[in-house]
Design a protein around this motif. Structure first.
Motif, mmCIF file in Angstrom:
data_model
loop_
_atom_site.group_PDB
_atom_site.id
_atom_site.type_symbol
_atom_site.label_atom_id
_atom_site.label_comp_id
_atom_site.label_asym_id
_atom_site.label_seq_id
_atom_site.Cartn_x
_atom_site.Cartn_y
_atom_site.Cartn_z
ATOM 1 N N PHE A 177 -1.338 6.429 -3.616
ATOM 2 C CA PHE A 177 -2.622 6.725 -2.975
ATOM 3 C C PHE A 177 -2.418 7.616 -1.751
ATOM 4 N N ARG A 178 -3.175 8.727 -1.702
ATOM 5 C CA ARG A 178 -3.080 9.675 -0.587
ATOM 6 C C ARG A 178 -4.444 9.937 0.050
ATOM 7 N N GLY A 179 -5.457 9.203 -0.367
ATOM 8 C CA GLY A 179 -6.806 9.477 0.093
ATOM 9 C C GLY A 179 -7.064 9.068 1.527
ATOM 10 N N LYS A 180 -8.256 9.403 1.991
ATOM 11 C CA LYS A 180 -8.667 9.065 3.348
ATOM 12 C C LYS A 180 -9.065 7.599 3.438
ATOM 13 N N LYS A 181 -9.265 7.135 4.667
ATOM 14 C CA LYS A 181 -9.558 5.726 4.872
ATOM 15 C C LYS A 181 -10.853 5.307 4.187
ATOM 16 N N GLU A 182 -11.821 6.214 4.119
ATOM 17 C CA GLU A 182 -13.093 5.886 3.479
ATOM 18 C C GLU A 182 -12.902 5.576 1.996
ATOM 19 N N LEU A 183 -12.053 6.355 1.329
ATOM 20 C CA LEU A 183 -11.781 6.105 -0.080
ATOM 21 C C LEU A 183 -10.977 4.825 -0.258
ATOM 22 N N ALA A 184 -10.045 4.590 0.664
ATOM 23 C CA ALA A 184 -9.277 3.342 0.605
ATOM 24 C C ALA A 184 -10.206 2.141 0.658
ATOM 25 N N LEU A 185 -11.147 2.173 1.578
ATOM 26 C CA LEU A 185 -12.087 1.059 1.713
ATOM 27 C C LEU A 185 -12.984 0.931 0.492
ATOM 28 N N GLN A 186 -13.326 2.066 -0.117
ATOM 29 C CA GLN A 186 -14.153 2.041 -1.327
ATOM 30 C C GLN A 186 -13.417 1.325 -2.454
ATOM 31 N N TYR A 187 -12.146 1.648 -2.635
ATOM 32 C CA TYR A 187 -11.344 0.965 -3.661
ATOM 33 C C TYR A 187 -11.195 -0.527 -3.343
ATOM 34 N N ILE A 188 -10.915 -0.833 -2.092
ATOM 35 C CA ILE A 188 -10.725 -2.232 -1.697
ATOM 36 C C ILE A 188 -11.977 -3.052 -1.988
ATOM 37 N N ARG A 189 -13.134 -2.480 -1.722
ATOM 38 C CA ARG A 189 -14.389 -3.199 -1.998
ATOM 39 C C ARG A 189 -14.540 -3.533 -3.479
ATOM 40 N N GLU B 106 -2.213 8.115 7.465
ATOM 41 C CA GLU B 106 -1.883 6.966 8.308
ATOM 42 C C GLU B 106 -3.110 6.115 8.604
ATOM 43 N N GLU B 107 -4.256 6.734 8.796
ATOM 44 C CA GLU B 107 -5.477 5.966 9.049
ATOM 45 C C GLU B 107 -5.866 5.123 7.842
ATOM 46 N N ALA B 108 -5.568 5.630 6.655
ATOM 47 C CA ALA B 108 -5.846 4.849 5.447
ATOM 48 C C ALA B 108 -4.975 3.606 5.399
ATOM 49 N N LEU B 109 -3.693 3.765 5.711
ATOM 50 C CA LEU B 109 -2.796 2.614 5.736
ATOM 51 C C LEU B 109 -3.325 1.530 6.663
ATOM 52 N N ARG B 110 -3.796 1.914 7.829
ATOM 53 C CA ARG B 110 -4.263 0.928 8.808
ATOM 54 C C ARG B 110 -5.516 0.187 8.335
ATOM 55 N N GLN B 111 -6.231 0.767 7.373
ATOM 56 C CA GLN B 111 -7.458 0.148 6.891
ATOM 57 C C GLN B 111 -7.231 -0.778 5.695
ATOM 58 N N ILE B 112 -6.057 -0.714 5.100
ATOM 59 C CA ILE B 112 -5.794 -1.509 3.897
ATOM 60 C C ILE B 112 -5.404 -2.928 4.290
ATOM 61 N N PRO B 113 -6.141 -3.943 3.854
ATOM 62 C CA PRO B 113 -5.734 -5.320 4.125
ATOM 63 C C PRO B 113 -4.335 -5.569 3.552
ATOM 64 N N SER B 114 -3.514 -6.298 4.271
ATOM 65 C CA SER B 114 -2.118 -6.468 3.863
ATOM 66 C C SER B 114 -1.982 -7.069 2.474
ATOM 67 N N GLU B 115 -2.961 -7.892 2.056
ATOM 68 C CA GLU B 115 -2.862 -8.522 0.740
ATOM 69 C C GLU B 115 -3.214 -7.559 -0.395
ATOM 70 N N TYR B 116 -3.661 -6.332 -0.062
ATOM 71 C CA TYR B 116 -3.968 -5.321 -1.074
ATOM 72 C C TYR B 116 -2.959 -4.179 -1.071
ATOM 73 N N LEU B 117 -1.869 -4.319 -0.346
ATOM 74 C CA LEU B 117 -0.941 -3.207 -0.115
ATOM 75 C C LEU B 117 0.351 -3.341 -0.908
ATOM 76 N N PHE B 118 0.771 -2.216 -1.504
ATOM 77 C CA PHE B 118 2.105 -2.081 -2.091
ATOM 78 C C PHE B 118 2.721 -0.783 -1.578
ATOM 79 N N LEU B 119 4.046 -0.681 -1.716
ATOM 80 C CA LEU B 119 4.752 0.554 -1.389
ATOM 81 C C LEU B 119 5.621 0.952 -2.577
ATOM 82 N N GLU B 120 5.865 2.250 -2.689
ATOM 83 C CA GLU B 120 6.598 2.773 -3.849
ATOM 84 C C GLU B 120 7.327 4.058 -3.485
ATOM 85 N N THR B 121 8.360 4.387 -4.263
ATOM 86 C CA THR B 121 9.057 5.659 -4.057
ATOM 87 C C THR B 121 8.576 6.737 -5.017
#
Length: 211
Positions: free
Chosen positions: A131-143, A156-171
């Protein structure tokens, strides 16, 4: 269990340390390794779809396969978009029926992804990878209850908006070490890296080992 990288196209240094993604025709599992297998929109043609689908149906019965994907919709790909939607929906239904997480490749297709999810009301987890989108799109998906996996490049602003229980990291396809991604993300989130790793590991257990 020590998986921290949920999506990579590289062979992990040691089997079992990451979930390696591959196309159905490439699925030759190594002992102790974990995989996601799916039909990527970049490599989809009407002529190859039937054979790829048959190989996918065979692969998902392996206990080493933890997810279906990358399935996806990509408006920048040359593949016919109607065919992309057909393949995506078919894989999404299969993932729902089998109880597998669905790993999604999404490029300029958030509206369609959300529309599919609302129509299907799946009980299995959906994950937007890379995911590379903006925070608004991140919140839309989370909803919509959709998880987000971040790779080397993200807002970076998108990362800060993602609740920790919805977050993964990948290479994904990058050569960066997964631990470097955790260190960077933890710094941005102003939390100890060990705590972030613990949370994402819990997410992995809840999503990929829920069956």
């Amino acid at each position: 269990m020590n998986i921290l990288d949920i999506h990579t196209h590289r062979l992990p240094a040691e089997p079992g340390q990451a979930i390696q993604n591959c196309q159905p025709a490439e699925f030759i599992p190594l002992a102790g390794a974990y995989y996601s297998v799916g039909i990527h929109p970049w490599y989809l043609t009407r002529e190859s779809f039937v054979r790829q689908w048959e190989l996918l149906l065979s692969a998902i019965h392996s206990p080493q396969v933890l997810a279906i994907g990358e399935a996806g919709l990509d408006k920048l790909a040359q593949t016919d978009y109607v065919l992309q939607q057909e393949a995506f929906e078919k894989q999404a239904i299969l993932a729902h029926e089998m109880g597998y997480p669905l790993v999604i490749h999404a490029v300029r297709s958030a509206d369609e992804i959300i529309r599919f999810k609302r129509k299907m009301q799946p009980s299995n987890p959906w994950i937007i990878h890379g995911f590379r989108g903006k925070k608004e799109l991140a919140l839309q998906y989370i909803r919509e209850g959709i998880y987000l996996s971040l790779g080397e490049k993200y807002q970076e602003e998108a990362l800060r908006q993602i609740p920790s229980e919805y977050l993964f990291l990948e290479t994904d396809e990058s050569l960066i070490d997964i631990h470097s991604l955790y260190e960077r993300a933890a710094l941005l989130l102003e939390m100890p890296v060990c705590k972030l790793m613990q949370q994402v590991q819990q997410n992995i257990n809840n999503v990929f080992f829920r069956q």
